[in-house]
Design an enzyme around this catalytic site. Sequence first.
Site, short mmCIF file in Angstrom:
data_model
loop_
_atom_site.label_atom_id
_atom_site.label_comp_id
_atom_site.label_asym_id
_atom_site.label_seq_id
_atom_site.Cartn_x
_atom_site.Cartn_y
_atom_site.Cartn_z
N GLY A 173 28.20 -12.82 23.04
CA GLY A 173 29.43 -13.34 22.45
C GLY A 173 30.11 -14.32 23.38
N MET B 257 30.36 -17.54 26.06
CA MET B 257 29.85 -18.89 25.91
C MET B 257 28.46 -19.05 26.51
SD MET B 257 31.27 -22.48 27.21
CE MET B 257 30.00 -22.56 28.45
N ARG C 236 19.64 -9.32 38.35
CA ARG C 236 20.48 -8.19 37.99
C ARG C 236 19.60 -6.96 37.84
NH1 ARG C 236 21.80 -10.30 31.90
NH2 ARG C 236 19.67 -10.88 31.44
N ARG D 199 22.78 38.02 19.00
CA ARG D 199 24.06 38.18 18.32
C ARG D 199 23.88 39.05 17.09
NH1 ARG D 199 26.88 32.94 15.85
NH2 ARG D 199 25.22 33.18 14.33
N GLU E 145 35.30 32.89 20.35
CA GLU E 145 35.32 31.77 19.41
C GLU E 145 36.58 31.74 18.58
OE1 GLU E 145 31.91 32.22 16.80
OE2 GLU E 145 31.95 34.38 17.04
N SER F 277 30.57 34.61 25.85
CA SER F 277 29.88 33.35 25.57
C SER F 277 30.74 32.57 24.60
CB SER F 277 28.50 33.62 24.97
OG SER F 277 27.92 32.38 24.59
N GLY G 227 31.62 30.42 21.81
CA GLY G 227 31.03 29.85 20.60
C GLY G 227 31.88 28.65 20.24
N THR G 228 31.54 27.51 20.80
CA THR G 228 32.47 26.38 20.70
C THR G 228 32.44 25.70 19.34
OG1 THR G 228 30.81 25.12 21.89
CG2 THR G 228 32.72 25.88 23.14
N ASN G 229 31.45 25.99 18.50
CA ASN G 229 31.52 25.44 17.13
C ASN G 229 32.71 26.06 16.42
OD1 ASN G 229 29.16 24.21 17.82
ND2 ASN G 229 27.87 25.33 16.38
N CYS H 289 27.56 28.68 24.06
CA CYS H 289 26.39 28.57 23.20
C CYS H 289 26.64 27.73 21.96
CB CYS H 289 25.90 29.97 22.81
SG CYS H 289 27.10 30.88 21.84
#
Length: 887
Positions: A108, A110, A343, A622, A749, A768, A770-772, A835
């Site tokens: 983009g 010159m 480079r 689990r 969680e 643990s 459970g981040t979902n 997890c």
Amino acid sequence: MATAKKYVYFFGKGRAEGRAEQKNLLGGKGANLHEMTTLKIPVPPGFTISTEACIEYVKRGRRFPPQLWAEIEADITKLERAMGKRFGDPKDPLLVSVRSGARISMPGMMDTVLNLGLNDKTIQGLVQRSQNPRFAYDSYRRLLQMFGDVVLGIKKIAFEGLLSEKKRQKGVTADTALSAEDLMDLVEQFKGVIRREAGREFPQDPKEQLRMAIAAVFESWNNKRAIEYRRIYKVPDNWGTAVNIQSMVFGNLGDNSGTGVAFTRDPSTGEKRLYGEFLLNAQGEDVVAGIRTPRPIVAMKKAWPQVYREFEQICRSLEHHYRDMMDIEFTIEDGKLYMLQCRIGKRTAHAAIKIAVDMAKERLIDQKIAVLRVEPWQLEQLLHPTIDPKAKVQKIAKGLSASPGAAVGKAVFTAEEAVEAAERHEKVILVRPETSPEDIAGMVAAQGILTARGGLTSHAAVVARGMGKACVVGCSDILVNEEEGYFEVANLTVRRGDLITIDGSTGNVILGEVALRQPEKLTGEFGTLISWADRFRKIGVRTNADTPRDAQVTRQFGGEGIGLCRTEHMFFEGDRVVAVREMILAKDADERRNALAKLLPMQKQDFKAIFELMDGLPVIIRTLDPPLHEFLPRKDEEIRKVAEGMGVSEKTLKDKVNSLQEFNPMLGHRGCRLGISYPEITEMQARAIFEAACELKKKGKRPFPEIMIPLVGHVKEFQIQRDIVKRVATEVMKAYGVKVRYLIGTMIELPRACIVADQIGAIADFFSFGTNDLTQTAFGFSRDDSGRFLPQYLDEGILQADPFAVLDEEGVGELMRIAIEKGRKAKPKLEIGLCGEHGGEPMSVDLCHRLGLDYVSCSPYRVPIAKLAAAHAVLKKQVKIKEMGEK
Ligand code: ADP
Ligand code: MG
Ligand code: MG
């Protein structure tokens, strides 16, 4: 009084005012020209106008800051002295190129103008000095063309059309076949184009040419393409671009001249050999423009053995200096070599790994830097089958690239068909309007999944990523008819059994079978690099593995245990779902026990296989998590079939289905709530786990189960479930007469669990995250519905990243911090891991490292990515790499 800012930096004859580290000030191209000059590499002299001058120019409403022009004139004088030529001298003119160059190379900006300084008078000098009118007029017509295009904004085609016309008239195909007279004629024609299109004459005064070109470079910082690029790649608007003014060297002086580009190592394989191309009698970007077919760099060895030797020497010293693979532009003028740019070279993942490992072995870099040289996300390229880039393909549609990798198979339209086909060892692609938990078995059986609806966090996308399976979602180009088994796209119909290929890395849907390249094993340089990462990382890497097959892949990629084994997936396999349905339909606990008794041996068998494969390593299992209705049919038609198969009335089944209906299943009767309502389920699962473990233990194996209770919000929920598991464990171990090491812990969680983590931690062996679900419950976003608004949130910058993909540090991360602190206060040795899907995402891994987690758990295919990210988390702080090149 403050001294005026210095804007212009000179380089030439072995001395330079700038250095490679000054990319912010001099731009990438400029900084490296200065560096090469200092290294005594032959670089045509010149000077760099700083990025600060560009920013100043923009600020002042497109006016040069005071002193800038005076500084430029002073350096022109210096340059004239260095070259022994004068700007605008009709006898022997100094000619220069004007080249833009921001901190990072940015499309983009010159384009370069070459041969600046030529005009109707100086052209005569060039003819005289070179004794080569063809060359001189070729140079002049190039200047007119480039100046017209990039400074005056005239469309390229206006010039190129005339050039092609001239070649046609003369019956030649190569530019080089045109004579001096032809080119002289083109020069007049090009001047006419400028007069017509720009409404002015081509400026004859070289200084005016220069001033206009510099202004054009400054202005290109704010052209539409550049702004768009910065927006997409999050490049700040206040960086500005530098301008390099450099004396010309001529590759178009005849057959003893040429120009080329090269890499110091093969950028596609990483092999240690010069790689590149050159063209005889050519200038500037002729090589990449594809006007004539360039020759491979090794051909230089024959043409110019002396030059080639020098070239090799320069490449070697550049690599030693920059300690990396370099990308180089060079020109040969009458047998003399000049370097015009260097480079750090871009490379494939494959090459990145080989080069990093080779360079460490050559002692150019140490192992830490080698590990840092490969970006974790790059590994994605190596971990999934990919489409052979040489393959010819017929692309028929494009959707969202939900899960990387490519897959080939016959189109099927239901999960059952997919399962049946898999039993016949046929490869299939499961094509659905969208998927739901009932399709799991079909997704397992398929090579890849294609859906017409749904976003990047849809069921299909999430599950496919977990399985490491190719997946394209939201492919709205296709119209799926699942009943009749076909889909339509444009005016094409793809029927059941037709071969298709999907590419989950690009979102492409291709008709027919395409050759695939298989994923890498952890061998060779790849294995070496990951073993180095293992040495440096602090955080462990486990996997989310539901089946013995996943466990096998885990071992193959060096996972250090299983962080999440979801037992419900086992319930869908074969005719198990029948027993599960009987369990759900049971009228009382006894009936339920009977049904569960049928499931027990099957679960036990799976656990045994998994423990055996993971021998000695921890396996977190689990207990049942999803709401029970996910195991029941939904549509009337299916209900009828299932009822018939089970020998119950259609009404009984339908009533059950209705009674299990929930308004908000995500927050409904699931997780430990199920185990509390139906303790027999937890009991059966615990029994299956411990019987499997005890039987293996008796055979001298080392099973290490960790039982995890899902969706705990209150300490008592955990306590009740833990007591069941503990009781069963004791019973079973007593019956078998062996002791098995085990832990009982919980998934964290829910925000409440984080807040009361001290209470839970006091009686749990491990946490643990459970981040979902923790992300869903922290934001109050349902993952299945957030596709409606998340894209807008990202567009408007409300969120920087999809929190289901990249762990949200401020919110979810803070909840984790609280839980860790409270949990470890209650129990200093508490094992803490993660997890969620975040476990395989580099930025989230970095956060987990900083939070002091013991491990992350991710899809088995992402183990090398997580390991590398974990090593980066440690090394980034330790090693301040002096990156001299452009990245
Ligand atoms: P880009 O950033 O697009 O690569 P460059 O500024 O590197 O643009 O220039 C485009 C082409 O012109 C390159 O092939 C480069 O080597 C050539 N070139 C630039 N300056 C000179 C010069 N002073 N003498 C000869 N060739 C040059
Ligand atoms: Mg270019
Ligand atoms: Mg270049």
